[in-house]
Design an enzyme around this catalytic site. Structure first.
Site, short mmCIF file in Angstrom:
data_model
loop_
_atom_site.label_atom_id
_atom_site.label_comp_id
_atom_site.label_asym_id
_atom_site.label_seq_id
_atom_site.Cartn_x
_atom_site.Cartn_y
_atom_site.Cartn_z
N SER A 205 -21.34 21.92 51.90
CA SER A 205 -21.19 23.01 51.11
C SER A 205 -20.93 24.28 51.56
O SER A 205 -20.55 24.94 52.47
CB SER A 205 -22.12 22.65 49.80
N GLU A 324 -15.27 15.95 44.11
CA GLU A 324 -16.02 16.90 44.47
C GLU A 324 -15.59 18.44 42.82
O GLU A 324 -16.37 19.06 42.64
CB GLU A 324 -14.79 17.80 45.20
N HIS A 411 -19.50 15.84 44.80
CA HIS A 411 -20.10 17.10 45.65
C HIS A 411 -21.92 16.94 46.44
O HIS A 411 -22.36 16.63 45.46
CB HIS A 411 -20.10 18.35 44.78
#
Length: 518
Positions: A205, A324, A411
């Protein structure tokens, strides 16, 4: 939904058994950590001076020295941040530029992986239970996790600070910290059994975006020989310096600081740390702290650096997860509106993604592909075009108990598998139940960790012993899919869909309008 996966990892790390002391000496002084079952651990090692008082919003200064033996058995505080409800016990401080090391006891010249935590550049810590490095150590890897300045402490611009820099780097203090940590590793990791010439940077990330920014930063050249970017939003741009200065001036006005000279800089540095901590309104908040293309430390957008052959010339492993879009549910809550945002591509996308029969899934898959999966392919292609191997993955594995509940891997959902930290018992985290890991889960996790460790060792994951993972080429477009059936190399992975997303990105000038800053 992401909290399910956070819980999977936090439940896995139950604590250390009684460990014996371990001692090393570096230029700063002697350190005493612990060693247990062949894993030596040293925590809370300062790699730069405390960035407080007159050092706030300045490049990191040399680290302190000490007399005697410094205890390195407990984690230091996280960098200043607002604390989410599930982390109320998290200790935070502006004095936070430290790192942690897991190393094989008695190692000599072992390969090194430096992990950069995620958290949208406003949250996170290298001390998270997510990142316990024991399973990498058992594969012969030295694992380093770092803290770096976050939020307005790490990513802040103001005309007064720009003037102070006198043409030097400004605004990206968090990235400067990461470079300082890499320099510390190069100078000191041999004392812990690591090889300073075999350092791979890795992150997820915001940490993965940091990897991409470091790939574009001339000041980071020579500090790493490989890079791993997990869910790095490869086309998301940094702010321009002018944009960041306007945000900084607006904040200064809100706290009563006027002007753009030394007096304003001094007044900003005099603010209590708590006055600078304010959570963003959301991941798309244009005023939130964010990396800056300042023209000095970061000369150009990372995706532009890759396109112009100006990225670090190192092997590259990159990928993302199958859902995601879970990070930004507001962008897919109304599938019809999400499709309308595609403009002239709406009909083609509706056909490719089967939007008529599965509108919500289609909207989520389109956002996932546009924000993460297509940019992964794009950056890997640029690395391959420069003559270096690039390896692309797609993480779609879900524990059997979650396959009926989730449409994909959200995510951050791969992290527990990468580090091999899966829970022995079921539990509840932030209101979401999570299952105990099954033998199937652990088998997949072992394969993922093996591939990552092989890449850190050799710049190529293909020596891990599982199915062959070929590097990406324009002809084959092969992606390693980690799915419910295990690792599976897949040629021409989702090529029609990703080609459509590439065409949209090119028309937008290299950026994806809906790509989140994460």
């Amino acid at each position: 939904m992401k909290s399910i996966f956070i819980g999977l990892v936090l439940a896995a790390v139950a604590g250390w058994a009684q460990a014996a002391p371990a001692r090393v000496t570096i230029a700063q002084g002697a350190l005493e950590g612990t060693v247990d079952n062949g894993v030596a651990v040293f925590k809370d090692i300062p790699y730069a001076a405390s960035p407080v008082g007159p050092l706030r919003w300045r490049p990191p200064a040399p680290p302190p020295r000490w007399r005697g033996v410094r205890e390195a058995t407990t984690f230091g505080p996280a960098c200043m941040q607002s604390k989410p409800s599930w982390a109320e016990a998290l200790s935070v401080s502006e004095d936070c530029l430290t790192l942690n090391i897991w190393a094989p006891a008695g190692a000599r010249r072992a390969p090194v992986m430096v992990w950069i935590h995620g958290g949208a550049f406003v949250w996170g810590t290298g001390a998270s239970a997510f990142y316990d490095g024991s399973n990498f150590v058992r594969r012969g890897i030295v694992l380093v996790t770092i803290n770096y300045r976050l939020g307005r402490f790490g990513f802040f611009a103001h005309p007064a600070l720009t003037a102070e820099a006198r043409g030097g780097p400004t605004a990206d203090y968090g990235l400067m910290d990461q470079i300082a940590a890499l320099k510390w590793v190069k100078a000191n990791i041999a004392a812990f059994g690591g090889d300073p010439a075999r350092v791979t940077i890795a992150g997820e990330s915001a940490g993965a975006m940091s990897v991409n920014f470091l790939m574009a930063a001339p000041a980071a050249r020579g500090l790493f020989v490989g890079a791993i970017s997990e869910s790095g939003f490869g086309r998301s741009p940094g702010s321009t310096l002018a944009e960041a200065e306007r945000v900084g001036e607006s904040f200064a006005d809100s706290v009563g600081v006027k002007g753009d000279g030394p007096t304003a800089a001094a007044a900003l540095r005099a603010l209590p740390a708590e006055a600078l901590v304010k959570p963003p309104k959301g991941l798309l908040d244009p005023a939130r702290p964010w990396p800056v293309v300042d023209g000095r430390l970061i000369p150009q957008q990372p995706f532009e650096a890759f396109a112009r052959h100006a990225e670090a010339k190192v092997p590259y492993l990159v990928g993302g997860n199958s859902w995601e879009a879970a990070l930004l549910p507001q962008l897919t809550a109304d599938p019809a509106a999400a499709m309308k945002r595609l403009g002239p591509d709406e009909a083609a996308a509706a056909s490719l993604y089967d939007a008529a029969d599965h509108p919500r899934r289609a909207a989520a898959d389109i956002l996932t592909d546009a924000a993460v999966i297509e940019p992964d392919r794009y950056l890997a292609e640029r690395v391959a075009a420069d003559g270096h191997e690039a390896f692309v993955y797609y993480f779609a594995y879900l524990p059997a108990a979650l396959r009926a509940r989730l449409i994909g891997v959200p995510h951050g959902g791969e992290i527990g598998y990468v580090f091999g930290n899966l829970p022995d018992k079921p539990g509840v985290f932030a209101g979401d139940p999570f299952p105990a890991a099954t033998p199937e889960d652990r088998k997949l996790s072992a394969a993922v960790t093996d591939y990552w460790a092989a890449f850190v060792k050799n710049g190529n994951p293909d020596s891990a012993g599982g199915p062959r993972w070929p590097s990406l080429t324009p002809a084959t477009q092969t992606v390693m899919v980690f799915g419910d059936a295990g690792p599976e190399p897949t040629p021409h992975f989702e090529q029609p869909k990703l080609d459509l997303m590439t065409a949209r990105a090119v028309r937008a000038g290299g950026t994806v309008a809906a790509a989140p800053r994460s």
